[in-house]
Design a protein around this motif. Structure first.
Motif, mmCIF file in Angstrom:
data_model
loop_
_atom_site.group_PDB
_atom_site.id
_atom_site.type_symbol
_atom_site.label_atom_id
_atom_site.label_comp_id
_atom_site.label_asym_id
_atom_site.label_seq_id
_atom_site.Cartn_x
_atom_site.Cartn_y
_atom_site.Cartn_z
ATOM 1 N N GLY A 55 2.290 13.872 -0.093
ATOM 2 C CA GLY A 55 2.988 13.299 1.056
ATOM 3 C C GLY A 55 2.846 14.099 2.332
ATOM 4 O O GLY A 55 2.904 13.543 3.431
ATOM 5 N N ARG A 56 2.623 15.386 2.207
ATOM 6 C CA ARG A 56 2.470 16.231 3.403
ATOM 7 C C ARG A 56 1.218 15.893 4.202
ATOM 8 O O ARG A 56 1.095 16.271 5.365
ATOM 9 C CB ARG A 56 2.463 17.707 3.006
ATOM 10 C CG ARG A 56 3.780 18.158 2.373
ATOM 11 C CD ARG A 56 3.691 19.563 1.845
ATOM 12 N NE ARG A 56 2.691 19.634 0.775
ATOM 13 C CZ ARG A 56 2.240 20.766 0.251
ATOM 14 N NH1 ARG A 56 2.670 21.929 0.698
ATOM 15 N NH2 ARG A 56 1.351 20.746 -0.719
ATOM 16 N N ALA A 57 0.292 15.136 3.588
ATOM 17 C CA ALA A 57 -0.939 14.744 4.283
ATOM 18 C C ALA A 57 -0.646 13.840 5.472
ATOM 19 O O ALA A 57 -1.471 13.723 6.381
ATOM 20 C CB ALA A 57 -1.891 14.046 3.323
ATOM 21 N N LEU A 58 0.533 13.237 5.492
ATOM 22 C CA LEU A 58 0.910 12.364 6.606
ATOM 23 C C LEU A 58 0.777 13.087 7.942
ATOM 24 O O LEU A 58 0.438 12.487 8.961
ATOM 25 C CB LEU A 58 2.341 11.857 6.405
ATOM 26 C CG LEU A 58 2.829 10.771 7.344
ATOM 27 C CD1 LEU A 58 1.938 9.540 7.264
ATOM 28 C CD2 LEU A 58 4.272 10.404 7.011
ATOM 29 N N GLY B 279 -6.661 3.168 6.959
ATOM 30 C CA GLY B 279 -5.470 2.951 6.138
ATOM 31 C C GLY B 279 -5.664 3.251 4.667
ATOM 32 O O GLY B 279 -4.777 3.822 4.026
ATOM 33 N N ASP B 280 -6.810 2.871 4.109
ATOM 34 C CA ASP B 280 -7.048 3.117 2.685
ATOM 35 C C ASP B 280 -7.147 4.610 2.389
ATOM 36 O O ASP B 280 -6.574 5.101 1.418
ATOM 37 C CB ASP B 280 -8.325 2.409 2.216
ATOM 38 C CG ASP B 280 -8.194 0.895 2.261
ATOM 39 O OD1 ASP B 280 -7.062 0.392 2.130
ATOM 40 O OD2 ASP B 280 -9.228 0.220 2.420
ATOM 41 N N ILE B 281 -7.871 5.320 3.224
ATOM 42 C CA ILE B 281 -8.032 6.766 3.044
ATOM 43 C C ILE B 281 -6.681 7.462 3.194
ATOM 44 O O ILE B 281 -6.302 8.317 2.388
ATOM 45 C CB ILE B 281 -9.067 7.340 4.044
ATOM 46 C CG1 ILE B 281 -10.472 6.789 3.755
ATOM 47 C CG2 ILE B 281 -9.052 8.864 4.051
ATOM 48 C CD1 ILE B 281 -11.105 7.254 2.469
ATOM 49 N N VAL B 282 -5.941 7.097 4.239
ATOM 50 C CA VAL B 282 -4.636 7.721 4.481
ATOM 51 C C VAL B 282 -3.697 7.442 3.312
ATOM 52 O O VAL B 282 -2.981 8.341 2.851
ATOM 53 C CB VAL B 282 -4.040 7.251 5.821
ATOM 54 C CG1 VAL B 282 -2.600 7.721 5.979
ATOM 55 C CG2 VAL B 282 -4.897 7.758 6.983
ATOM 56 N N ARG B 283 -3.704 6.228 2.800
ATOM 57 C CA ARG B 283 -2.819 5.885 1.675
ATOM 58 C C ARG B 283 -3.136 6.744 0.445
ATOM 59 O O ARG B 283 -2.244 7.249 -0.223
ATOM 60 C CB ARG B 283 -2.923 4.408 1.332
ATOM 61 C CG ARG B 283 -1.910 3.958 0.290
ATOM 62 C CD ARG B 283 -1.967 2.469 0.026
ATOM 63 N NE ARG B 283 -2.062 1.661 1.218
ATOM 64 C CZ ARG B 283 -1.025 1.309 1.990
ATOM 65 N NH1 ARG B 283 0.182 1.712 1.674
ATOM 66 N NH2 ARG B 283 -1.210 0.568 3.056
ATOM 67 N N LYS C 257 -6.891 16.756 6.574
ATOM 68 C CA LYS C 257 -7.006 17.611 7.764
ATOM 69 C C LYS C 257 -8.465 17.783 8.195
ATOM 70 O O LYS C 257 -8.754 17.915 9.383
ATOM 71 C CB LYS C 257 -6.392 18.982 7.452
ATOM 72 C CG LYS C 257 -6.532 20.013 8.525
ATOM 73 C CD LYS C 257 -5.860 21.310 8.100
ATOM 74 C CE LYS C 257 -5.912 22.342 9.204
ATOM 75 N NZ LYS C 257 -5.215 23.582 8.817
ATOM 76 N N TYR C 258 -9.387 17.755 7.246
ATOM 77 C CA TYR C 258 -10.795 18.032 7.531
ATOM 78 C C TYR C 258 -11.658 16.782 7.648
ATOM 79 O O TYR C 258 -12.840 16.875 7.953
ATOM 80 C CB TYR C 258 -11.371 18.970 6.458
ATOM 81 C CG TYR C 258 -10.574 20.238 6.360
ATOM 82 C CD1 TYR C 258 -10.593 21.170 7.383
ATOM 83 C CD2 TYR C 258 -9.760 20.486 5.265
ATOM 84 C CE1 TYR C 258 -9.834 22.331 7.317
ATOM 85 C CE2 TYR C 258 -8.999 21.637 5.187
ATOM 86 C CZ TYR C 258 -9.043 22.552 6.220
ATOM 87 O OH TYR C 258 -8.288 23.694 6.158
ATOM 88 N N TYR D 210 -1.553 14.853 8.955
ATOM 89 C CA TYR D 210 -2.935 14.830 9.438
ATOM 90 C C TYR D 210 -3.461 13.421 9.694
ATOM 91 O O TYR D 210 -4.582 13.259 10.162
ATOM 92 C CB TYR D 210 -3.852 15.565 8.449
ATOM 93 C CG TYR D 210 -3.379 16.964 8.188
ATOM 94 C CD1 TYR D 210 -3.355 17.908 9.215
ATOM 95 C CD2 TYR D 210 -2.909 17.346 6.941
ATOM 96 C CE1 TYR D 210 -2.895 19.193 8.991
ATOM 97 C CE2 TYR D 210 -2.452 18.633 6.715
ATOM 98 C CZ TYR D 210 -2.445 19.549 7.744
ATOM 99 O OH TYR D 210 -1.988 20.819 7.523
ATOM 100 N N ALA D 211 -2.649 12.423 9.378
ATOM 101 C CA ALA D 211 -3.059 11.035 9.595
ATOM 102 C C ALA D 211 -3.007 10.712 11.083
ATOM 103 O O ALA D 211 -2.288 11.361 11.860
ATOM 104 C CB ALA D 211 -2.134 10.097 8.827
#
Length: 110
Positions: A90-93, A79-83, A69-70, A95-96
């Motif tokens: 999984g909830r980080a999706l 893609g690497d960071i998001v993965r 989020k930040y 903020y992707a």
């Protein structure tokens, strides 16, 4: 607040202590790396240029994926960071970048 040694000890104990550091210490790569390694959510208190630093953001994502989020927009589209973020939480999706929310591999990693 402005003493680097004291701030380093504080963020080693609780990364969120970065919130109370002087601005120049919030821009200190070493102090911020220690803070986000201890608590990824400390990324929210880092200077903007460090929110765009791959090494710092990767360390934060490894500890707490929701810290995505930040991260700077360009890293929320990396893609690497998001993965790493969605594998950690999984909830980080949420903020992707939009294109990852429909990416099969990323969604499965979440």
């Amino acid at each position: 607040r402005a003493d680097g040694d004291i701030v380093r000890v504080a963020v080693t104990q609780d990364g969120r202590a970065l919130k109370y550091a002087a601005n120049e210490l919030k821009a200190d790569r070493n102090i911020v790396r220690v803070a986000v390694t201890q608590n990824g959510m400390a990324l929210q208190y880092a200077a903007n240029e460090l929110k765009a630093d791959r090494v710092i953001v990767h360390a934060a994502m490894t500890q707490n994926g929701l810290a995505l989020k930040y991260a700077a927009d360009e890293l929320r589209a990396d893609g690497d960071i998001v993965r790493v973020a969605v594998t950690q939480d999984g909830r980080a999706l949420e903020y992707a970048a939009r294109e990852f929310r429909a990416n099969r591999d990323i969604v499965l990693a979440a």
